[in-house]
Design a protein around this motif. Sequence first.
Motif, mmCIF file in Angstrom:
data_model
loop_
_atom_site.group_PDB
_atom_site.id
_atom_site.type_symbol
_atom_site.label_atom_id
_atom_site.label_comp_id
_atom_site.label_asym_id
_atom_site.label_seq_id
_atom_site.Cartn_x
_atom_site.Cartn_y
_atom_site.Cartn_z
ATOM 1 N N LEU A 138 0.836 -1.214 0.000
ATOM 2 C CA LEU A 138 0.000 0.000 0.000
ATOM 3 C C LEU A 138 0.863 1.254 0.000
ATOM 4 N N ASN A 139 2.133 1.091 0.430
ATOM 5 C CA ASN A 139 3.059 2.217 0.558
ATOM 6 C C ASN A 139 2.567 3.268 1.542
ATOM 7 N N LEU A 140 2.084 2.809 2.688
ATOM 8 C CA LEU A 140 1.634 3.718 3.745
ATOM 9 C C LEU A 140 2.675 3.756 4.864
ATOM 10 N N ALA A 141 2.710 4.880 5.580
ATOM 11 C CA ALA A 141 3.653 5.005 6.695
ATOM 12 C C ALA A 141 3.371 3.920 7.723
ATOM 13 N N GLY A 142 4.408 3.228 8.160
ATOM 14 C CA GLY A 142 4.284 2.189 9.190
ATOM 15 C C GLY A 142 4.084 0.799 8.619
ATOM 16 N N ASN A 162 -20.645 -12.257 8.046
ATOM 17 C CA ASN A 162 -19.579 -11.491 8.711
ATOM 18 C C ASN A 162 -18.597 -10.835 7.738
ATOM 19 N N ILE A 163 -18.949 -10.788 6.423
ATOM 20 C CA ILE A 163 -18.100 -10.032 5.479
ATOM 21 C C ILE A 163 -18.829 -8.748 5.088
ATOM 22 N N VAL A 164 -18.145 -7.624 5.254
ATOM 23 C CA VAL A 164 -18.738 -6.319 4.904
ATOM 24 C C VAL A 164 -17.912 -5.721 3.768
ATOM 25 N N VAL A 165 -18.514 -5.587 2.582
ATOM 26 C CA VAL A 165 -17.784 -5.010 1.439
ATOM 27 C C VAL A 165 -18.016 -3.500 1.427
ATOM 28 N N MET A 166 -16.924 -2.742 1.426
ATOM 29 C CA MET A 166 -17.032 -1.275 1.347
ATOM 30 C C MET A 166 -16.393 -0.840 0.025
ATOM 31 N N LYS A 167 -17.233 -0.323 -0.886
ATOM 32 C CA LYS A 167 -16.741 0.067 -2.219
ATOM 33 C C LYS A 167 -16.355 1.544 -2.243
ATOM 34 N N ASN A 168 -15.558 1.923 -3.234
ATOM 35 C CA ASN A 168 -15.117 3.310 -3.428
ATOM 36 C C ASN A 168 -14.409 3.884 -2.204
ATOM 37 N N VAL A 169 -13.613 3.054 -1.548
ATOM 38 C CA VAL A 169 -12.831 3.558 -0.410
ATOM 39 C C VAL A 169 -11.361 3.147 -0.552
ATOM 40 N N GLN A 170 -10.503 3.971 0.035
ATOM 41 C CA GLN A 170 -9.071 3.641 0.057
ATOM 42 C C GLN A 170 -8.554 3.826 1.468
ATOM 43 N N VAL A 171 -7.630 2.990 1.874
ATOM 44 C CA VAL A 171 -6.988 3.171 3.175
ATOM 45 C C VAL A 171 -5.943 4.267 3.017
ATOM 46 N N THR A 172 -6.042 5.311 3.837
ATOM 47 C CA THR A 172 -5.084 6.420 3.685
ATOM 48 C C THR A 172 -4.074 6.457 4.830
ATOM 49 N N LYS A 173 -4.424 5.821 5.969
ATOM 50 C CA LYS A 173 -3.517 5.903 7.108
ATOM 51 C C LYS A 173 -3.659 4.669 7.988
#
Length: 292
Positions: free
Chosen positions: A113-117, A188-199
């Motif tokens: 993802l190339n995120l800090a940490g 127990n699976i929740v799909v979230m579309k149009n999102v990105q992990v930013t931090k």
Amino acid sequence: MSKCVIIGGGPAGMNAALYLKRAGIEAIIIEKDMLGGEMLKTNKIENYLGFSEITGGDLALRMSRQIKDLGVTIIKDKVLKVTFNDKFEVQMEKESINCDYVIVATGRTPRKLNLAGEDGLLNRGISYCAVCDGAFYRGLDVAIVGGGDSALTEALYLSDLCNKVYVFVRKDLRANEILQSRVKNKDNIVVMKNVQVTKLGYGEKLSNVILDNGDSIALSGLFVAIGGVPELNFLHDLDIDMKNGYIKTNDRMESSIKGLYAVGDVRYKNFYQIITAASDGAVAALSIKEDD
Ligand SMILES: Cc1cc2nc3c(=O)[nH]c(=O)nc-3n(C[C@H](O)[C@H](O)[C@H](O)COP(=O)(O)OP(=O)(O)OC[C@H]3O[C@@H](n4cnc5c(N)ncnc54)[C@H](O)[C@@H]3O)c2cc1C
């Protein structure tokens, strides 16, 4: 007898070895880990002809037994460099081999993802392989990043171990319909579309992620399944034509360097599957036999 070194012991490399050996060409596989490659990261394979359902480990074992029974030489070592001077020289950590042909079958390494940490959290909340690490998150809340076949396969696997599994997809799901409908049927699976992990939020371990819509989601594990990129530093001394980081080949699996072939996930192509990797291996071996 001509000698061919195959770098990488996934399905592409093993099938190349099978065809070479049967064609009377000496085949040597160099594998840095275990024979099987990415198959070892998947719990259930349902699209390899001949098996309605088989675990990746079982399929890898069957393939490796078959090539060992044929007498293919297998060296456990990591290839560091390939050079050409009259013959190819394949340099490993412990030894070097000269050969007439080289087949590169080293697959891809997971994209980050190339995120800090992210690097520091490896095995402390971040993973690139659900089958390898899922058991550490039994009963906990986790998430998968990605919307392709591999991502949903991993989500389904984790849903049997974990309390809740989020799937974060940048746009929409790209996985096949069968996988999508199985995911829909899991409570127990929740799909979230149009999102990105930013931090990534963390202390000693991962604690939560922040999404680009501002949501903060508490998690113990984040599994990254957004494809991979070939790692080909060992070819730096050769001037090989590449495309987007992958080796360009013709229909015979030949690269721009005479005598050097590329097969499976390391090759620039449209479809990255076990059966297409195995097919590439067979084509390269038969092409070598034709030229030899
Ligand atoms: C989670 C997941 C699930 C999947 N599910 C399916 C599925 O259900 N069906 C399907 O068809 N496909 C599936 N795939 C894709 C499939 O596994 C790959 O397309 C296939 O394994 C590619 O084969 P390969 O031989 O090209 O490379 P790999 O399988 O990646 O093998 C490459 C090998 O090269 C070795 N290597 C790398 N560098 C070096 C070096 N320098 N020296 C020595 N050895 C080296 C590696 O250790 C590895 O063993 C899945 C992939 C993942 C990640």
